[in-house]
Write an enzyme that holds these catalytic residues in place. Sequence first.
Site, mmCIF file in Angstrom:
data_model
loop_
_atom_site.group_PDB
_atom_site.id
_atom_site.type_symbol
_atom_site.label_atom_id
_atom_site.label_comp_id
_atom_site.label_asym_id
_atom_site.label_seq_id
_atom_site.Cartn_x
_atom_site.Cartn_y
_atom_site.Cartn_z
ATOM 1 C CG ASP A 173 -1.857 1.159 1.300
ATOM 2 O OD1 ASP A 173 -1.651 2.133 0.548
ATOM 3 O OD2 ASP A 173 -2.808 1.113 2.102
ATOM 4 C CG HIS A 174 3.176 4.038 -3.209
ATOM 5 N ND1 HIS A 174 4.127 4.638 -2.398
ATOM 6 C CD2 HIS A 174 3.740 3.970 -4.441
ATOM 7 C CE1 HIS A 174 5.198 4.924 -3.115
ATOM 8 N NE2 HIS A 174 5.001 4.533 -4.358
ATOM 9 N NE ARG A 175 -3.916 4.076 1.103
ATOM 10 C CZ ARG A 175 -5.135 3.638 1.444
ATOM 11 N NH1 ARG A 175 -6.152 4.486 1.458
ATOM 12 N NH2 ARG A 175 -5.325 2.381 1.756
#
Length: 434
Positions: free
Chosen positions: A406-408
């Site tokens: 999850d790039h967040r």
Amino acid sequence: MPKLSDTMTEGTLVAWKKKKGDKVSTGEVIAEIETDKATMEWESPEDGTLTEIYVEAGGKVEVGEKIAFIGAEGEAAPKEEKKKEPEPKAKEETKAPAKKKEQAETEKPAPAKDKKRETAPPQESKETKPAEKKPAPKAEGGDEARVKASPIARRLAAEQGIDLSTVKGTGPDGRVTESDVRAVTKSKGPAPQSKAAPSRIPAGEGSRISLTGMRKIIAERLVESKGPVPHFYLNIEIDAGPLMTARAELKSAGEKSDNAKITVNDFVLKAAVDAAVKVPKANASFDGDAIVQYNDVNLGIAVALEEGLVTPVIRAAQGKSLREISEAVKDLAHRARNKRMKPEEFQGGTFTVSNLGSYGIDNFLAIINPPQGFILSIGAIVKKAVIDDCDQIVPGQRMSIGMSCDHRVIDGALGAEYLKALRQLLENPTLLLI
């Protein structure tokens, strides 16, 4: 209907293990219930007699609805339990005024004046139309534009057709977060996109299989994950030779030894946990306007069942030895396949490991199980020609590992740091025995 998982809204009563009139005791299995995650055995919450059964096998009801009555000796089920037709009565009552109007109209003469009166209702309905078409959409649009919300919350609200001005924000100064929008989405149910699906199905279908509760939630969760969660992927290939050597040495202790039962997958799971301890920032989740970093490594393990996929969780796995993890995995997988899991054993995972190596899959990339920050995809160990440290071509054993992030929560550098720690542990498996 008991709530047997954190996301469960309804359940299917698969089978009753007791019949009406049977005595039951606390902890005794009395039914099998299919939730959104698995089919579980349901234990009696108290001692008594199964006096009444309201939902037969195969029945599907919402969480909280009555399915049975367990009474003390000689206690009868309340009479109110059998009053299950309040809605039809209400409908009959609403129809009554209409019948009275019809009687009144038939009793009245039908001169021209009455005909004019009969045309009055359409005029009234026209007058009410402007009220229904108030400039609310414009006002709402203006309100929505002024609502404090994160960019992700705005995008998700637009995708789901949700008016932000109707969403209660829980962020700073009432700011609407992604979690707030998701909560509204869940309360509204899945978006009606599936209505268009039949038109895309080619003619001549063989059979139509209704979705189970588990399959429905898998579909909803994957759409919820793959759409809003910004995935990115990292891949490594490790030297699995030392791992296979360590496994062979443990197996040589004898089939009856506990060490002989430790599998390659057990080594992978232990390494995944230890790598998360070394790189704690990866053991985290995205939560609206914050990243939650966990103290414990709660390891989710993907287990394939005939009806779908479940992910039982080993809690506080960072405190368990290789052997303890091996025993925990086998216990959870066995009970999951035999419908003996407890609801809490499916909840609270901080990341998941999915291994398809035993199915002959060399490499793949899995979809994140939200709200977790990543998932590992483990492929098969493959024999291939490799170049050794002396630049010689020699036979070797390699394993592909994929990491969906999850790039967040996880940037490329952080993901690479985690995989570096994982590689070091798997290529030096004696570190996992300490």
